[in-house]
Scaffold this motif. Structure first.
Motif, PDB file in Angstrom:
ATOM      1  N   GLU A 171       0.842  -1.193   0.000  1.00  0.00           N
ATOM      2  CA  GLU A 171       0.000   0.000   0.000  1.00  0.00           C
ATOM      3  C   GLU A 171       0.876   1.241   0.000  1.00  0.00           C
ATOM      4  OE1 GLU A 171      -3.182  -0.017  -0.300  1.00  0.00           O
ATOM      5  OE2 GLU A 171      -3.444  -2.194  -0.105  1.00  0.00           O
ATOM      6  N   PRO A 172       0.511   2.282  -0.756  1.00  0.00           N
ATOM      7  CA  PRO A 172       1.294   3.528  -0.748  1.00  0.00           C
ATOM      8  C   PRO A 172       1.383   4.112   0.654  1.00  0.00           C
ATOM      9  CG  PRO A 172      -0.313   3.507  -2.538  1.00  0.00           C
ATOM     10  CD  PRO A 172      -0.649   2.359  -1.637  1.00  0.00           C
ATOM     11  N   GLY A 173       2.540   4.715   0.949  1.00  0.00           N
ATOM     12  CA  GLY A 173       2.728   5.310   2.260  1.00  0.00           C
ATOM     13  C   GLY A 173       3.861   6.305   2.218  1.00  0.00           C
ATOM     14  N   PRO A 174       4.233   6.862   3.379  1.00  0.00           N
ATOM     15  CA  PRO A 174       5.324   7.848   3.407  1.00  0.00           C
ATOM     16  C   PRO A 174       6.662   7.247   2.983  1.00  0.00           C
ATOM     17  CG  PRO A 174       4.674   7.194   5.631  1.00  0.00           C
ATOM     18  CD  PRO A 174       3.648   6.646   4.699  1.00  0.00           C
ATOM     19  N   GLU A 175       6.863   5.955   3.220  1.00  0.00           N
ATOM     20  CA  GLU A 175       8.085   5.273   2.798  1.00  0.00           C
ATOM     21  C   GLU A 175       7.681   4.019   2.024  1.00  0.00           C
ATOM     22  OE1 GLU A 175      10.984   4.623   5.827  1.00  0.00           O
ATOM     23  OE2 GLU A 175      10.611   6.537   6.796  1.00  0.00           O
ATOM     24  N   PRO A 176       7.303   4.184   0.756  1.00  0.00           N
ATOM     25  CA  PRO A 176       6.790   3.034   0.003  1.00  0.00           C
ATOM     26  C   PRO A 176       7.833   1.940  -0.228  1.00  0.00           C
ATOM     27  CG  PRO A 176       7.143   4.917  -1.430  1.00  0.00           C
ATOM     28  CD  PRO A 176       7.317   5.408  -0.044  1.00  0.00           C
ATOM     29  N   THR A 177       9.124   2.308  -0.276  1.00  0.00           N
ATOM     30  CA  THR A 177      10.174   1.324  -0.499  1.00  0.00           C
ATOM     31  C   THR A 177      11.188   1.374   0.636  1.00  0.00           C
ATOM     32  OG1 THR A 177       9.956   1.492  -2.914  1.00  0.00           O
ATOM     33  CG2 THR A 177      11.994   0.543  -2.058  1.00  0.00           C
ATOM     34  N   GLU A 178      11.421   0.223   1.236  1.00  0.00           N
ATOM     35  CA  GLU A 178      12.409   0.119   2.301  1.00  0.00           C
ATOM     36  C   GLU A 178      13.654  -0.569   1.759  1.00  0.00           C
ATOM     37  OE1 GLU A 178      10.434  -1.981   5.406  1.00  0.00           O
ATOM     38  OE2 GLU A 178       9.265  -0.235   6.059  1.00  0.00           O
ATOM     39  N   VAL A 179      14.833  -0.059   2.139  1.00  0.00           N
ATOM     40  CA  VAL A 179      16.103  -0.587   1.659  1.00  0.00           C
ATOM     41  C   VAL A 179      16.842  -1.238   2.820  1.00  0.00           C
ATOM     42  CG1 VAL A 179      18.337   0.006   0.647  1.00  0.00           C
ATOM     43  CG2 VAL A 179      16.256   1.113  -0.195  1.00  0.00           C
ATOM     44  N   TYR A 180      17.411  -2.402   2.547  1.00  0.00           N
ATOM     45  CA  TYR A 180      18.152  -3.159   3.548  1.00  0.00           C
ATOM     46  C   TYR A 180      19.528  -3.507   2.988  1.00  0.00           C
ATOM     47  CZ  TYR A 180      13.457  -3.891   5.467  1.00  0.00           C
ATOM     48  OH  TYR A 180      12.198  -3.710   5.969  1.00  0.00           O
ATOM     49  N   ILE A 181      20.570  -3.336   3.797  1.00  0.00           N
ATOM     50  CA  ILE A 181      21.934  -3.659   3.381  1.00  0.00           C
ATOM     51  C   ILE A 181      22.634  -4.339   4.551  1.00  0.00           C
ATOM     52  CG2 ILE A 181      24.124  -2.810   2.466  1.00  0.00           C
ATOM     53  CD1 ILE A 181      22.659  -0.295   1.546  1.00  0.00           C
ATOM     54  N   THR A 182      23.277  -5.466   4.274  1.00  0.00           N
ATOM     55  CA  THR A 182      24.032  -6.154   5.311  1.00  0.00           C
ATOM     56  C   THR A 182      25.209  -6.887   4.678  1.00  0.00           C
ATOM     57  OG1 THR A 182      23.818  -7.608   7.247  1.00  0.00           O
ATOM     58  CG2 THR A 182      22.751  -8.321   5.230  1.00  0.00           C
ATOM     59  N   LEU A 183      26.170  -7.268   5.514  1.00  0.00           N
ATOM     60  CA  LEU A 183      27.354  -8.006   5.062  1.00  0.00           C
ATOM     61  C   LEU A 183      27.495  -9.236   5.935  1.00  0.00           C
ATOM     62  CD1 LEU A 183      30.053  -8.230   3.446  1.00  0.00           C
ATOM     63  CD2 LEU A 183      31.109  -6.898   5.275  1.00  0.00           C
ATOM     64  N   VAL A 184      27.595 -10.403   5.301  1.00  0.00           N
ATOM     65  CA  VAL A 184      27.820 -11.648   6.036  1.00  0.00           C
ATOM     66  C   VAL A 184      29.292 -12.001   5.896  1.00  0.00           C
ATOM     67  CG1 VAL A 184      27.207 -14.075   6.289  1.00  0.00           C
ATOM     68  CG2 VAL A 184      25.461 -12.402   5.601  1.00  0.00           C
ATOM     69  N   PRO A 185      30.088 -11.827   6.963  1.00  0.00           N
ATOM     70  CA  PRO A 185      31.528 -12.086   6.868  1.00  0.00           C
ATOM     71  C   PRO A 185      31.826 -13.562   6.618  1.00  0.00           C
ATOM     72  CG  PRO A 185      30.990 -10.784   8.828  1.00  0.00           C
ATOM     73  CD  PRO A 185      29.708 -11.318   8.290  1.00  0.00           C
TER      74      PRO A 185
END
Length: 207
Positions: A171-185
């Motif tokens: 559903e449309p909202g103030p933050e329609p797309t969430e970004v995730y970044i992680t590193l698996v050592p």
């Protein structure tokens, strides 16, 4: 400085032995991957561990440098971004600043072909089809080696797989797309695809 056995860089017939390398420098790794530039010289040994007399000196020995060659292929999935090299560096800096604020990325190497997946749910995850409608989930996995310098001047070598995911809310909202970044050592490149599926299903490291 020390002698450290690495996996053979090129396939050799069974029984012909392997190489022992002299590894040195502040970014020398003695447990897993190490940058090519930290290899000073090597000695070939037979299957019994005896030197054969064949040696080599590494002409590239010295401070490690950036290597984004694997992103230059026009079929690389990261060409969904305007500048894949700058994008991967930015992802890396985001992750590292979260772990150790104030660190500086001195060099970055892409160690294997990146993987990209997209879809609506785990059953539909597949390589992105940019000709169709945008999927609700899209992500990439990039095997990397990185040299960082802490604020106290200590050099640290890291390697593993860098994960990025973008999730669009239904559903449309103030933050329609969430970004995730992680590193698996210390995650091997062969595990990038399966772990990316898991990351897309339950992403971690929201930016």
């Amino acid at each position: 400085m020390g002698l450290f056995g690495l996996r053979r860089r090129t396939p050799e017939p069974a029984g012909e032995g392997s190489w022992i390398y002299e590894i040195s420098g502040e970014y020398a790794g003695e447990d897993g991957w190490t940058p090519d530039e930290t290899i000073r010289r090597g000695w070939k040994v037979d299957h019994r561990g005896r030197e054969t007399g064949e040696t080599f000196d590494n002409p590239h020995y010295g401070p490690p440098k950036d290597n984004f060659d694997r992103l230059a292929d026009p079929d690389c999935p990261l060409h969904m971004f305007d500048d894949p090299s700058a994008t991967v560096r930015a992802w890396t800096e985001v992750v590292l600043q979260r772990i150790v604020p104030g660190v500086t990325v001195e060099w970055l190497k892409v160690l294997a072909e990146p993987v990209a997946l997209a879809g609506e749910d785990p059953a539909s995850f597949a390589p992105p089809d940019f000709a169709g409608p945008p999927p609700s989930r899209i992500g990439a996995a990039v095997p990397v080696g990185v040299g960082i310098r802490r604020q106290d001047g200590v050099a640290v070598l890291l390697w593993g797989v860098l994960f990025w995911a973008a999730v669009t809310a239904p559903e449309p909202g103030p933050e329609p797309t969430e970004v995730y970044i992680t590193l698996v050592p210390r995650l091997e490149a062969e595990q990038a695809g399966p772990r990316l599926r898991a990351h897309l299903s339950k992403p971690e490291g929201r930016v």
